[in-house]
Design a protein around this motif. Structure first.
Motif, short mmCIF file in Angstrom:
data_model
loop_
_atom_site.label_atom_id
_atom_site.label_comp_id
_atom_site.label_asym_id
_atom_site.label_seq_id
_atom_site.Cartn_x
_atom_site.Cartn_y
_atom_site.Cartn_z
N ALA A 59 -34.77 38.03 29.63
CA ALA A 59 -34.43 37.89 28.98
C ALA A 59 -35.19 38.23 27.66
CB ALA A 59 -32.39 37.27 28.55
N THR A 60 -35.85 36.65 27.99
CA THR A 60 -37.03 36.22 26.47
C THR A 60 -37.95 36.72 26.43
OG1 THR A 60 -36.29 34.02 27.17
CG2 THR A 60 -37.79 34.09 26.53
N GLY A 61 -38.05 37.06 28.06
CA GLY A 61 -39.85 38.64 27.38
C GLY A 61 -39.21 39.01 26.53
N LEU A 62 -38.17 39.93 27.10
CA LEU A 62 -37.35 41.54 26.59
C LEU A 62 -37.31 40.76 24.26
CD1 LEU A 62 -34.86 42.66 28.82
CD2 LEU A 62 -36.54 43.62 28.00
N PHE A 63 -36.52 39.89 24.69
CA PHE A 63 -36.70 39.32 23.15
C PHE A 63 -37.71 39.08 21.94
CE2 PHE A 63 -35.96 35.50 20.21
CZ PHE A 63 -35.57 36.80 19.05
N GLU A 64 -38.41 38.72 22.83
CA GLU A 64 -40.36 38.02 21.98
C GLU A 64 -40.84 39.64 21.83
OE1 GLU A 64 -40.73 35.01 20.45
OE2 GLU A 64 -39.45 34.01 21.31
N ARG A 65 -40.55 40.64 22.44
CA ARG A 65 -41.02 41.90 22.19
C ARG A 65 -40.25 42.43 21.27
NH1 ARG A 65 -40.32 45.21 26.42
NH2 ARG A 65 -41.77 46.46 25.83
N GLY A 66 -38.80 42.31 21.08
CA GLY A 66 -38.46 43.21 19.92
C GLY A 66 -38.16 42.24 18.94
N ALA A 67 -38.74 40.88 18.92
CA ALA A 67 -38.59 40.11 17.88
C ALA A 67 -40.35 40.42 17.28
CB ALA A 67 -38.80 38.49 17.75
N ALA A 68 -41.53 41.09 17.84
CA ALA A 68 -42.87 41.23 17.88
C ALA A 68 -42.81 42.32 16.78
CB ALA A 68 -43.64 41.00 18.63
N ILE A 117 -34.66 47.29 17.91
CA ILE A 117 -33.42 47.43 18.55
C ILE A 117 -33.25 47.62 19.64
CG2 ILE A 117 -31.05 48.82 17.88
CD1 ILE A 117 -32.17 48.96 15.63
N PRO A 118 -33.91 48.46 20.54
CA PRO A 118 -32.97 48.57 21.94
C PRO A 118 -33.74 47.35 22.69
CG PRO A 118 -34.44 50.36 20.88
CD PRO A 118 -33.96 49.60 20.14
N LEU A 119 -34.23 46.85 22.64
CA LEU A 119 -35.18 45.17 23.38
C LEU A 119 -34.69 44.43 22.97
CD1 LEU A 119 -39.09 46.20 22.61
CD2 LEU A 119 -38.08 46.11 24.80
N ALA A 124 -31.30 44.90 24.88
CA ALA A 124 -31.94 44.50 26.52
C ALA A 124 -32.01 43.55 26.48
CB ALA A 124 -32.73 45.48 26.85
N ALA A 125 -32.08 42.77 25.69
CA ALA A 125 -32.55 41.53 26.18
C ALA A 125 -30.90 40.51 25.95
CB ALA A 125 -33.19 40.77 24.40
N LEU A 126 -29.76 41.36 25.35
CA LEU A 126 -28.67 40.65 24.63
C LEU A 126 -28.49 41.02 25.93
CD1 LEU A 126 -28.38 40.58 21.37
CD2 LEU A 126 -27.64 38.70 22.04
N GLY A 127 -28.18 42.39 26.96
CA GLY A 127 -27.47 42.57 28.26
C GLY A 127 -28.39 42.04 29.45
N ALA A 128 -29.05 41.09 29.04
CA ALA A 128 -29.93 39.98 30.40
C ALA A 128 -29.63 38.88 30.15
CB ALA A 128 -30.86 40.44 30.32
N ILE A 130 -28.84 38.31 15.27
CA ILE A 130 -29.33 38.14 12.98
C ILE A 130 -30.44 39.72 13.02
CG2 ILE A 130 -30.70 36.19 11.78
CD1 ILE A 130 -28.74 34.43 12.83
N GLN A 131 -30.99 39.36 13.56
CA GLN A 131 -33.02 40.14 13.80
C GLN A 131 -32.34 41.38 13.97
OE1 GLN A 131 -35.18 36.57 15.18
NE2 GLN A 131 -35.84 38.61 15.58
N MET A 132 -30.91 41.55 14.73
CA MET A 132 -30.89 42.76 15.45
C MET A 132 -30.13 43.62 14.09
SD MET A 132 -29.00 45.00 18.90
CE MET A 132 -27.48 43.60 19.09
N ALA A 133 -28.74 42.99 13.77
CA ALA A 133 -28.28 43.11 12.56
C ALA A 133 -29.09 43.26 11.13
CB ALA A 133 -27.09 41.53 12.05
N SER A 134 -30.39 42.53 10.96
CA SER A 134 -30.91 42.80 10.12
C SER A 134 -31.46 44.53 9.69
CB SER A 134 -31.81 42.08 9.94
OG SER A 134 -33.30 41.72 8.66
N SER A 135 -32.36 44.93 11.25
CA SER A 135 -32.81 45.53 11.41
C SER A 135 -31.49 47.28 11.48
CB SER A 135 -33.08 46.01 12.65
OG SER A 135 -34.40 45.11 13.01
N LEU A 136 -30.45 46.78 12.04
CA LEU A 136 -29.51 48.04 11.74
C LEU A 136 -29.51 48.13 10.59
CD1 LEU A 136 -27.95 46.66 14.77
CD2 LEU A 136 -28.55 48.78 13.96
N ARG A 137 -29.48 47.22 9.34
CA ARG A 137 -28.78 47.50 7.96
C ARG A 137 -29.50 47.88 7.65
NH1 ARG A 137 -30.36 45.82 3.41
NH2 ARG A 137 -32.02 44.43 3.85
N TYR A 138 -31.06 47.54 7.44
CA TYR A 138 -32.50 48.67 7.09
C TYR A 138 -32.18 49.65 7.42
CZ TYR A 138 -37.78 48.65 6.08
OH TYR A 138 -37.91 49.66 5.84
N LEU A 139 -32.18 50.67 8.60
CA LEU A 139 -32.09 51.85 8.83
C LEU A 139 -30.75 52.41 8.91
CD1 LEU A 139 -33.80 51.11 12.46
CD2 LEU A 139 -34.63 51.75 10.05
#
Length: 167
Positions: free
Chosen positions: A43-52, A63-65, A68-72, A84-93
């Motif tokens: 989960a941490t690896g997936l999150f960091e990949r998404g954040a990057a 968003i998919p990362l 996946a991190a939350l699901g893991a 927070i970051q996923m919500a920000s991305s969703l809003r931006y998109l």
């Protein structure tokens, strides 16, 4: 936490500190390499990949990362950051309603140092939804926690903005 994990976290922090000094593709590759040191579906690896990817201007890839991190089973502050970051991305998109729903849910979570960030990004989503008065109230409430004086007054006035809009 083991020494190896502490070392990994320190190396990750150093990489994040260098974000603005390197090409984005090199930064993403660096985070991906660090994530590859963890189990494949960690989960941490997936999150960091998404954040990057998010931090480098690729929210649609983040968003998919995050999901996946939350699901893991991502937990702790990283779980909250992912929301927070996923919500920000969703809003931006272009999906402020899903972002607002996610952040309203996050506001019900245990309080921590990210409370103001939750409120700030929620305010942005609400403004995009045409709910500016509510967005202002949420922003002022978040700001009120940082004031050395007038914090209670500002918080009460912020609540009044919402109450007036529902009368």
């Amino acid at each position: 936490m083991t020494t190896l994990n502490e070392t990994w976290e320190e190396r990750l922090a150093a990489l994040w500190a260098a974000l603005d000094t390197m090409p984005v593709q090199d930064f993403i590759a660096g985070v991906d390499a660090m994530a590859a040191e963890l189990p494949q579906d960690d989960a941490t690896g997936l999150f960091e990949r998404g954040a990057a990817r998010d931090s480098c201007g690729f929210p649609q890839l983040a968003i998919p990362l995050y999901q996946a991190a939350l699901g893991a089973g991502l937990s702790g502050l990283r779980r909250r950051r992912a929301n927070i970051q996923m919500a920000s991305s969703l809003r931006y998109l272009g999906d402020p309603q899903i972002a607002a729903d996610l952040l309203f849910t996050e506001m019900q979570a245990s309080s921590d140092e990210l409370d103001a960030a939750v409120r700030g990004f929620l305010a942005l989503a609400l403004a995009d939804l045409g709910r500016e008065r509510e967005a202002l109230a949420i922003s002022l409430t978040a700001l009120s926690t940082y004031l050395s004086r007038y914090n209670r007054s500002l918080a009460r006035y912020a609540q009044g903005l919402v109450e007036k809009s529902t009368d």
